[in-house]
Design an enzyme around this catalytic site. Sequence first.
Site, PDB file in Angstrom:
ATOM      1  N   ARG A   1       0.422  -1.177  -0.312  1.00 32.05           N
ATOM      2  CA  ARG A   1      -0.441  -0.082   0.376  1.00 32.05           C
ATOM      3  C   ARG A   1       0.684   1.351  -0.180  1.00 32.05           C
ATOM      4  O   ARG A   1       0.486   2.694  -0.582  1.00 32.05           O
ATOM      5  CB  ARG A   1      -0.529  -0.464   1.299  1.00 32.05           C
ATOM      6  CG  ARG A   1      -2.199  -0.397   0.882  1.00 32.05           C
ATOM      7  CD  ARG A   1      -3.008  -1.177   2.226  1.00 32.05           C
ATOM      8  NE  ARG A   1      -2.989  -1.980   3.081  1.00 32.05           N
ATOM      9  CZ  ARG A   1      -3.280  -1.164   4.571  1.00 32.05           C
ATOM     10  NH1 ARG A   1      -4.048  -1.099   4.973  1.00 32.05           N
ATOM     11  NH2 ARG A   1      -2.672  -2.026   5.192  1.00 32.05           N
TER      12      ARG A   1
ATOM     13  N   ASN B   1       1.488   1.279   7.222  1.00 30.67           N
ATOM     14  CA  ASN B   1       0.850   1.250   6.251  1.00 30.67           C
ATOM     15  C   ASN B   1       0.437   1.877   4.727  1.00 30.67           C
ATOM     16  O   ASN B   1       0.931   1.225   3.938  1.00 30.67           O
ATOM     17  CB  ASN B   1      -0.259   0.099   6.090  1.00 30.67           C
ATOM     18  CG  ASN B   1      -0.020  -0.977   7.204  1.00 30.67           C
ATOM     19  OD1 ASN B   1       0.625  -1.569   7.461  1.00 30.67           O
ATOM     20  ND2 ASN B   1      -0.667  -1.197   8.432  1.00 30.67           N
TER      21      ASN B   1
ATOM     22  N   THR C   1       4.540 -14.909   9.495  1.00 34.24           N
ATOM     23  CA  THR C   1       5.483 -14.397  10.592  1.00 34.24           C
ATOM     24  C   THR C   1       5.818 -15.350  10.983  1.00 34.24           C
ATOM     25  O   THR C   1       7.051 -15.209  11.429  1.00 34.24           O
ATOM     26  CB  THR C   1       4.558 -13.424  11.366  1.00 34.24           C
ATOM     27  OG1 THR C   1       3.213 -14.257  11.858  1.00 34.24           O
ATOM     28  CG2 THR C   1       4.480 -12.060  11.007  1.00 34.24           C
TER      29      THR C   1
HETATM   30  C1  UD1 Z   1      -0.002  -9.869  12.288  1.00 31.67           C
HETATM   31  C2  UD1 Z   1      -0.568 -10.867  13.093  1.00 31.67           C
HETATM   32  C3  UD1 Z   1      -2.133 -10.150  13.605  1.00 31.67           C
HETATM   33  C4  UD1 Z   1      -1.550  -8.767  14.767  1.00 31.67           C
HETATM   34  C5  UD1 Z   1      -0.773  -7.868  13.542  1.00 31.67           C
HETATM   35  C6  UD1 Z   1      -0.321  -6.186  13.756  1.00 31.67           C
HETATM   36  C7  UD1 Z   1       0.306 -12.529  12.420  1.00 31.67           C
HETATM   37  C8  UD1 Z   1      -0.228 -13.467  12.133  1.00 31.67           C
HETATM   38  N1  UD1 Z   1      -0.558 -11.674  12.466  1.00 31.67           N
HETATM   39  O1  UD1 Z   1      -1.016  -9.700  10.834  1.00 31.67           O
HETATM   40  O2  UD1 Z   1      -2.717 -10.934  14.850  1.00 31.67           O
HETATM   41  O3  UD1 Z   1      -2.775  -8.417  14.640  1.00 31.67           O
HETATM   42  O4  UD1 Z   1       0.429  -8.089  12.777  1.00 31.67           O
HETATM   43  O5  UD1 Z   1      -0.206  -5.365  12.954  1.00 31.67           O
HETATM   44  O6  UD1 Z   1       1.340 -12.655  13.393  1.00 31.67           O
HETATM   45  N2  UD1 Z   1       6.525 -10.243   8.147  1.00 31.67           N
HETATM   46  C9  UD1 Z   1       7.343 -11.034   7.612  1.00 31.67           C
HETATM   47  N3  UD1 Z   1       7.860 -11.994   6.953  1.00 31.67           N
HETATM   48  C10 UD1 Z   1       6.335 -12.935   6.390  1.00 31.67           C
HETATM   49  C11 UD1 Z   1       5.676 -12.394   6.968  1.00 31.67           C
HETATM   50  C12 UD1 Z   1       5.264 -11.043   7.871  1.00 31.67           C
HETATM   51  O7  UD1 Z   1       9.006 -10.379   8.033  1.00 31.67           O
HETATM   52  O8  UD1 Z   1       7.220 -14.207   5.759  1.00 31.67           O
HETATM   53  C13 UD1 Z   1       6.798  -8.887   8.810  1.00 31.67           C
HETATM   54  C14 UD1 Z   1       6.156  -8.012   7.988  1.00 31.67           C
HETATM   55  O9  UD1 Z   1       6.402  -7.417   6.832  1.00 31.67           O
HETATM   56  C15 UD1 Z   1       4.953  -6.876   8.594  1.00 31.67           C
HETATM   57  C16 UD1 Z   1       5.443  -7.925  10.452  1.00 31.67           C
HETATM   58  O10 UD1 Z   1       6.485  -8.995   9.447  1.00 31.67           O
HETATM   59  O11 UD1 Z   1       6.587  -6.253   9.309  1.00 31.67           O
HETATM   60  C17 UD1 Z   1       3.754  -8.610  10.313  1.00 31.67           C
HETATM   61  O12 UD1 Z   1       3.477  -9.187   8.919  1.00 31.67           O
HETATM   62  P1  UD1 Z   1       1.686  -8.842   8.355  1.00 31.67           P
HETATM   63  O13 UD1 Z   1       1.925  -9.533   7.661  1.00 31.67           O
HETATM   64  O14 UD1 Z   1       1.750  -7.149   8.194  1.00 31.67           O
HETATM   65  O15 UD1 Z   1       0.701  -9.614   9.513  1.00 31.67           O
HETATM   66  P2  UD1 Z   1      -0.342  -9.044   9.398  1.00 31.67           P
HETATM   67  O16 UD1 Z   1      -1.645 -10.081   9.051  1.00 31.67           O
HETATM   68  O17 UD1 Z   1      -0.991  -7.398   9.798  1.00 31.67           O
HETATM   69 CA    CA Z   2       0.657  -5.736   9.388  1.00 34.72          CA
END
Ligand code: UD1
Ligand code: CA
Length: 463
Positions: free
Chosen positions: A15, A230, A80
């Site tokens: 975004r 975001n 994550t």
């Molecule tokens: C995550 C949480 C959610 C919480 C929210 C708060 C999980 C499954 N869920 O959701 O409960 O309310 O954050 O913002 O964790 N990232 C990586 N590698 C990956 C995936 C993600 O480095 O493979 C990083 C992203 O860049 C980001 C963070 O982890 O900085 C969170 O990932 P994102 O996919 O945004 O999680 P949400 O769906 O927001």
């Molecule tokens: Ca997020």
Amino acid sequence: MPMTAIILAAGEGTRMKSRHPKVMHKLLDRPLVSWVTRAAREAGAERIVVVVGCGADEVRAHLAGEKDVECVEQTERLGTGHAVRVALEGADVREGQVLVLNGDGPLVEPETLRRLVAPVASGEAAEAILTWTPADPFGYGRLEFDAEGSVTRIIEQKDCTPEQAERLTACNPGFYAFDVTQLRSHIGELSTENVQHEFYVTDMVEILRSHGERVAAVHTDDADELLGVNSRAQLAQLSAIARDRINNRLMAEGVTILDPATTWVGPDVTVGRDTVLLPMTMLWGTTTVGEECVVGPNTRLTNCTVGSGVSLEETVGVDVTIEDDVTCGPRCYLRGGAHVRRGAHVGTHVEIKNSDIGEGSKVPHLSYIGDCTMGSGVNIGGGSITCNYDGVHKNRTTIGDNVFVGSDTMMVAPVTIGDGALVGASSCVTRDVPADALYLERAEQRIVEGYASRRLERLKREA
Ligand code: UD1
Ligand code: CA
């Protein structure tokens, strides 16, 4: 027990609509990721591991400047939970507690992180989760608790039934603390059986509980510090929050800020008591400003050291040292390691680069002083220039104490002007001037009486 922070920063941040990874977008004067590394450091993390993925090279190159930070690359974004596992393995984290932080959550306070890690450090819980109840919980993972207030489960918004989405209002802002031994032992049990087919770090709650461990909830009311970036609109919103926080702290410490809405100060800047910051002032990097100064309006300082009693009006300074009681501007530009000593004056439309301006010396108007060592008590007449560049080399000009340089003087470096010398206005100085000498380089003057009107009459006759 040592504490390690794992910062999740592999996401692309769709975004933001950007060529650059999200965590490299700047909040005030530094990328988002550096706010998080800073918070982790201040909270006491001995190791800081950043999980990079999208735009990894750019993030790595930036973090090379932070010597205590290690980067681990997550080549596939499998969620994550996967990101945390990659960090644990890549950096071989084996001892103490692990803090897991979002790379796009720049405003989290070190104090909150210390609160978060406390129940894990004391052995009370294997995991601790920060929680809060936002006005609009949509999009967040939702927490379920048992009768004792321990967390039993986190359900992602996308995995919630409509009933759960309605009933569960306590949310997961994405900050966790773990006991590393417990985390390492059980992280392999994460699965991708969910709507997004990802490894969720949030599922560690149920896994640890199934092994008889406790998961503590650490509540917070300050919603601002949990905000994530975001979109560009959120970046602007967080920038204003960060600015206000810093300005409020400075004012509480005794700094006057005439217009806090247009005064931007970076998180590592210090400003002394009774200093006044006027509108449209920006203080960045490692800048320090002493007491009783007046800074602005329209002043920008980056990595500057400023003494006390200094006035900097419409001044731009980058990497310079300004001693006590100096006055600068309006409209001057100091850069490249310039050092302006006590009581000196740098005036209007003056540029000073890589030069030492001695105590009480004055460069009041329209001058360029570059690669110059200037003694004390010097006066540089308006429009004078050090010609420091011959097209290949930068050459030095050395000016002794109490030298008087007349207006419109060109000093062709390398050249030395001795103590107490006098240079006549409009001279081009190409040879060294001995101490106490007069240097004058000027075409002979002619005066022809009555010439002007005679010429005019001649031109009219010929017309
Ligand atoms: C995550 C949480 C959610 C919480 C929210 C708060 C999980 C499954 N869920 O959701 O409960 O309310 O954050 O913002 O964790 N990232 C990586 N590698 C990956 C995936 C993600 O480095 O493979 C990083 C992203 O860049 C980001 C963070 O982890 O900085 C969170 O990932 P994102 O996919 O945004 O999680 P949400 O769906 O927001
Ligand atoms: Ca997020």
